[in-house]
Scaffold this motif. Structure first.
Motif, PDB file in Angstrom:
ATOM      1  N   ALA A  81       0.871  -1.105   0.050  1.00 59.56           N
ATOM      2  CA  ALA A  81       0.071   0.069   0.198  1.00 59.56           C
ATOM      3  C   ALA A  81       1.036   1.303  -0.068  1.00 59.56           C
ATOM      4  CB  ALA A  81      -0.980  -0.172   1.161  1.00 59.56           C
ATOM      5  N   VAL A  82       2.000   1.106   0.802  1.00 56.33           N
ATOM      6  CA  VAL A  82       2.806   2.321   0.955  1.00 56.33           C
ATOM      7  C   VAL A  82       4.203   1.952   0.290  1.00 56.33           C
ATOM      8  CG1 VAL A  82       3.848   4.168   2.336  1.00 56.33           C
ATOM      9  CG2 VAL A  82       1.474   3.388   2.748  1.00 56.33           C
ATOM     10  N   PRO A  83       4.453   2.061  -0.967  1.00 52.57           N
ATOM     11  CA  PRO A  83       5.655   1.491  -1.600  1.00 52.57           C
ATOM     12  C   PRO A  83       6.965   2.542  -1.375  1.00 52.57           C
ATOM     13  CG  PRO A  83       4.596   2.700  -3.245  1.00 52.57           C
ATOM     14  CD  PRO A  83       3.709   2.679  -2.065  1.00 52.57           C
ATOM     15  N   ALA A  84       8.145   2.083  -1.166  1.00 51.54           N
ATOM     16  CA  ALA A  84       9.215   2.761  -0.835  1.00 51.54           C
ATOM     17  C   ALA A  84       9.932   3.383  -2.081  1.00 51.54           C
ATOM     18  CB  ALA A  84      10.395   1.838  -0.170  1.00 51.54           C
ATOM     19  N   PRO A  85      10.612   4.345  -1.767  1.00 53.76           N
ATOM     20  CA  PRO A  85      11.441   5.194  -3.325  1.00 53.76           C
ATOM     21  C   PRO A  85      12.331   3.980  -3.642  1.00 53.76           C
ATOM     22  CG  PRO A  85      11.711   6.234  -1.437  1.00 53.76           C
ATOM     23  CD  PRO A  85      10.955   5.335  -0.809  1.00 53.76           C
TER      24      PRO A  85
END
Length: 239
Positions: A81-85
């Protein structure tokens, strides 16, 4: 061990601060992406209906029509849901190969939750040095504590794939590690002030896990074995 950067930075990737010379680190907060709704294309129902009737008339019966087109293969996109760079560019001077594994993208939200952490706290914390690299993310577990139920950080974990070998970790923590086996893989556990770590050996990288206790009574090593067991299975599936 002729890798000059290892002792210089003291493997400071495991700290959330990387201030030593020669140590380059990306620590980026994750950005939430809103999924776009699919665009529905209009169909020419009247024309389609007319063409279908003409086809049926020519063929005689519906049983003579071709079989329906099989449904599309289900998506294998991981649930994050919250991807990293994206990962930081690696240097890797010397004989070390590039770290190809990336726990930030390979360990999806259900895996992180089973490991005991909140998936939406995913934060990239690569440790890129001249002679070696750590590629990975940090996660936090928060739970309501006290009469007001305010969320408090219970535990932290740094998960990184590295091109430092398990034998080099043994040398680094000589006299301060214990041999382990996780999922049949060689591993060691080690301890540092207020932290507990485990390194699991894979064919082309080592998976380094470092846990830190929060502001409660939990100890740094309390959830390490559970996290290591869950993440070893996920890492094995990804290679």
């Amino acid at each position: 061990m002729d890798e000059r950067g290892i002792s210089a930075c003291r493997w400071s990737h495991r700290s959330r601060r990387c201030g030593q010379p020669g140590c380059h680190r990306q620590s980026g907060g994750s950005t939430r992406k809103r999924r776009q709704q699919p665009v529905t294309r209009p169909y020419l129902y009247l024309a389609a209906g007319t063409a279908a009737m003409a086809l049926l008339g020519a063929c005689g019966t519906t049983s003579e029509l071709a079989d329906p087109v099989p449904s599309a293969t289900p998506s294998t996109t991981k649930q994050i849901a919250v991807p990293a760079p994206p990962p930081t560019s690696q240097v890797n001077n010397g004989s070390r190969g590039r770290v190809e594994s990336d726990p930030c993208t390979e360990f999806d939200d259900p895996t992180i939750e089973r490991a005991g952490y909140d998936a939406d706290t995913r934060e990239r914390t690569d440790g890129i040095h001249e002679w070696y690299a750590f590629v990975g993310c940090t996660f936090v577990n928060k739970e309501p504590v006290g009469t007001l139920g305010a969320p408090v950080s219970i535990r932290f974990i740094d998960i990184a794939a590295t091109n430092i070998t398990l034998d080099e970790f043994r040398q680094r923590y000589a006299g301060n590690y214990t041999e382990e086996s996780i999922g049949g893989r060689s591993a060691i556990t080690y301890s540092r002030p207020r932290q507990c770590g485990m390194v699991i050996e894979f064919p082309k990288f080592a998976l380094d896990l470092t846990t830190t206790a929060g502001l409660t009574g939990e100890k740094p090593c309390d959830n390490l074995l559970n996290a290591a067991t869950v993440l070893e299975v996920a890492a094995t599936a990804a290679i």
